[in-house]
Write a protein that holds these residues in place. Structure first.
Motif, PDB file in Angstrom:
ATOM      1  N   PRO A  39      44.332  54.272  38.068  1.00 40.28           N
ATOM      2  CA  PRO A  39      44.065  53.950  39.323  1.00 40.28           C
ATOM      3  C   PRO A  39      43.446  54.864  40.276  1.00 40.28           C
ATOM      4  O   PRO A  39      42.409  54.850  40.949  1.00 40.28           O
ATOM      5  CB  PRO A  39      45.204  53.193  39.987  1.00 40.28           C
ATOM      6  N   ARG A  40      44.117  56.054  40.347  1.00 33.52           N
ATOM      7  CA  ARG A  40      43.900  57.128  41.229  1.00 33.52           C
ATOM      8  C   ARG A  40      42.576  57.670  41.052  1.00 33.52           C
ATOM      9  O   ARG A  40      41.611  58.203  41.798  1.00 33.52           O
ATOM     10  CB  ARG A  40      44.960  58.222  40.996  1.00 33.52           C
ATOM     11  N   GLU A  41      42.211  57.754  39.731  1.00 37.16           N
ATOM     12  CA  GLU A  41      40.904  58.710  39.224  1.00 37.16           C
ATOM     13  C   GLU A  41      39.703  57.889  39.004  1.00 37.16           C
ATOM     14  O   GLU A  41      38.871  58.073  39.273  1.00 37.16           O
ATOM     15  CB  GLU A  41      41.033  59.424  37.878  1.00 37.16           C
ATOM     16  N   GLU A  42      39.862  56.436  38.891  1.00 42.69           N
ATOM     17  CA  GLU A  42      38.843  55.500  38.449  1.00 42.69           C
ATOM     18  C   GLU A  42      38.617  54.396  39.621  1.00 42.69           C
ATOM     19  O   GLU A  42      37.465  53.816  39.320  1.00 42.69           O
ATOM     20  CB  GLU A  42      39.076  54.891  37.033  1.00 42.69           C
ATOM     21  N   LEU A  43      39.353  53.972  40.134  1.00 39.52           N
ATOM     22  CA  LEU A  43      39.314  52.793  41.171  1.00 39.52           C
ATOM     23  C   LEU A  43      38.929  53.146  42.497  1.00 39.52           C
ATOM     24  O   LEU A  43      39.669  54.079  43.155  1.00 39.52           O
ATOM     25  CB  LEU A  43      40.580  51.982  41.072  1.00 39.52           C
ATOM     26  N   ASP A  44      37.848  52.375  43.068  1.00 41.36           N
ATOM     27  CA  ASP A  44      37.365  52.588  44.561  1.00 41.36           C
ATOM     28  C   ASP A  44      38.066  51.455  45.392  1.00 41.36           C
ATOM     29  O   ASP A  44      38.665  51.880  46.325  1.00 41.36           O
ATOM     30  CB  ASP A  44      35.876  52.474  44.391  1.00 41.36           C
ATOM     31  N   SER A  45      37.936  50.245  44.963  1.00 46.82           N
ATOM     32  CA  SER A  45      38.173  49.267  45.931  1.00 46.82           C
ATOM     33  C   SER A  45      38.641  48.047  45.113  1.00 46.82           C
ATOM     34  O   SER A  45      38.328  48.005  43.823  1.00 46.82           O
ATOM     35  CB  SER A  45      37.147  48.934  46.873  1.00 46.82           C
ATOM     36  N   VAL A  46      39.290  47.069  45.614  1.00 43.62           N
ATOM     37  CA  VAL A  46      39.746  45.941  44.913  1.00 43.62           C
ATOM     38  C   VAL A  46      39.518  44.563  45.862  1.00 43.62           C
ATOM     39  O   VAL A  46      39.863  45.062  47.128  1.00 43.62           O
ATOM     40  CB  VAL A  46      41.240  46.128  44.344  1.00 43.62           C
ATOM     41  N   ARG A  47      39.027  43.595  45.433  1.00 44.29           N
ATOM     42  CA  ARG A  47      38.565  42.630  46.428  1.00 44.29           C
ATOM     43  C   ARG A  47      39.335  40.968  45.699  1.00 44.29           C
ATOM     44  O   ARG A  47      39.135  40.857  44.576  1.00 44.29           O
ATOM     45  CB  ARG A  47      37.213  42.246  46.571  1.00 44.29           C
ATOM     46  N   TYR A  48      39.853  40.319  46.605  1.00 39.37           N
ATOM     47  CA  TYR A  48      40.456  38.916  46.159  1.00 39.37           C
ATOM     48  C   TYR A  48      39.714  37.921  46.878  1.00 39.37           C
ATOM     49  O   TYR A  48      39.488  37.998  47.873  1.00 39.37           O
ATOM     50  CB  TYR A  48      42.083  38.836  46.578  1.00 39.37           C
ATOM     51  N   VAL A  49      39.373  37.066  45.986  1.00 41.95           N
ATOM     52  CA  VAL A  49      38.728  35.712  46.443  1.00 41.95           C
ATOM     53  C   VAL A  49      39.573  34.662  46.092  1.00 41.95           C
ATOM     54  O   VAL A  49      39.414  34.377  44.973  1.00 41.95           O
ATOM     55  CB  VAL A  49      37.134  35.738  46.222  1.00 41.95           C
ATOM     56  N   GLY A  50      39.719  33.759  46.932  1.00 44.13           N
ATOM     57  CA  GLY A  50      40.780  32.699  46.360  1.00 44.13           C
ATOM     58  C   GLY A  50      40.732  31.483  47.716  1.00 44.13           C
ATOM     59  O   GLY A  50      39.871  31.599  48.558  1.00 44.13           O
ATOM     60  N   PRO A  51      41.229  30.363  47.585  1.00 36.57           N
ATOM     61  CA  PRO A  51      41.253  29.118  48.135  1.00 36.57           C
ATOM     62  C   PRO A  51      41.343  29.630  49.851  1.00 36.57           C
ATOM     63  O   PRO A  51      41.116  29.006  50.395  1.00 36.57           O
ATOM     64  CB  PRO A  51      42.390  28.255  47.793  1.00 36.57           C
ATOM     65  N   LEU A  52      42.389  30.685  49.858  1.00 37.44           N
ATOM     66  CA  LEU A  52      42.831  30.854  51.361  1.00 37.44           C
ATOM     67  C   LEU A  52      41.950  31.951  51.862  1.00 37.44           C
ATOM     68  O   LEU A  52      42.249  32.701  52.826  1.00 37.44           O
ATOM     69  CB  LEU A  52      44.307  31.307  51.466  1.00 37.44           C
TER      70      LEU A  52
END
Length: 320
Positions: free
Chosen positions: A187-200
């Motif tokens: 996570p620390r070295e490779e991940l920039d952002s994370v997004r959730y898309v759902g019913p709410l």
């Protein structure tokens, strides 16, 4: 045998947690903290090695499991790792095989057991160079297993009650050793952002690369727990499926279109997507998921999916 490193006679326990001790071939009596007389008062059978098989995983050269109902599989060590027979379109994960062998090699006897009343599950054979260990397995209730270690050239042996956990991958079958990883990244070295898309709605988080903390990008106001965010990210970083749902109708299991979607934007400029479908019919402890980009339908424990939702401030019941 070799001479003992120390030999002494233990008398009564004394004050302050010490005991009276006389060294062999000496008349002098001392007081020593050796854990108390009760620590050594055992009958001879209680001094036996309680590790059932007692071998290091590195010594194993082959493993074979033969279910009583027929079939089975074998694993043989080679220069690249482990080879599965009958051969499959996939290669067994060496770390998974070594982990199972490690647990079996350290397995401790729980208690003596009589002749089992439950049906025989199968027979396990482990080759250790020129030596072979052979066991019969009878699953019991409450996570227990009765095993019978068969001495070389014999069809009988003592029965022991042990924990069933180390044998679970074998009873499940060769697929236990398949690579079921969905994602694997740091996570620390490779991940920039994370997004959730759902019913709410939609939630997007971005990592502060300097501090490693996560900032809420959208919506502007949302109730997020920092601990849940880190749990969510770490869960995604090593997400592994419990099984595969072969021949699934993707629309029927909520994957076409997906009920929920988690998009991970990596620092390398590409995206990883987790598609979340419905809970498995007949077993709500499992949820159907797929890796975006044409991945196969797989099963992940519903509790794991709930942990991912909580990282975005979503109630685990929100998608039901």
């Amino acid at each position: 045998g070799s001479s003992p490193a120390a030999s002494f006679t233990i008398g009564e326990d004394s004050a302050g947690g010490s005991s009276f001790v006389r060294l062999s071939e000496s008349d002098a009596v001392y007081r020593a903290r050796i854990g108390g007389r009760a620590r050594y008062e055992h009958v001879s059978s209680q001094w036996r090695n309680q590790v059932l098989l007692d071998f290091p995983a590195s010594d194993a050269t082959a493993l074979r499991y033969s279910p009583a109902a027929g079939g089975g599989f074998a694993l043989a060590r080679n220069s690249q790792g482990w080879e599965l027979s009958p051969a499959q379109e996939w290669t067994p994960v060496s770390e998974k095989v070594e982990a199972v062998l490690g647990r079996l090699g350290r397995l401790r006897i729980g208690a003596p057991a009589g002749a089992p009343q439950t049906p025989l599950a199968g027979t396990l054979s482990i080759s250790l160079g020129q030596r072979e260990l052979k066991l019969r397995l009878w699953p019991q209730e409450k996570g227990a297993m009765v095993v019978q270690l068969l001495p070389a050239g014999s069809d009988g042996g003592d029965h022991h009650l042990v924990a069933a956990g180390p044998f679970a991958p074998l009873l499940k079958g060769a697929s236990s050793f398949r690579d079921m990883g969905i994602f694997s990244f740091l996570p620390r070295e490779e991940l920039d952002s994370v997004r959730y898309v759902g019913p709410l709605g939609e939630v997007r988080l971005q990592q502060d690369l300097a501090s490693g903390f996560w900032n809420l990008v959208e919506p502007e106001h949302a109730a997020l727990d920092v601990k849940d965010v880190f749990f969510m990210v770490n869960t995604l970083a090593s997400l592994e499926a419990a099984g595969e749902l072969e021949g699934a109708d993707l629309s029927a299991v909520g994957l076409d279109p997906p009920l929920e979607r988690v998009v991970l934007h990596m620092l390398g400029g590409y995206d990883l997507t987790l598609l979340i479908g419905s809970r498995l019919s007949g077993n709500e402890r499992m949820t159907v998921v797929s890796k975006g980009g044409g991945g196969r339908a797989m099963l992940v424990e519903t509790s794991v999916i709930e942990k991912i939702r909580r990282g975005f401030g979503k109630d685990p019941a929100s998608s039901e």
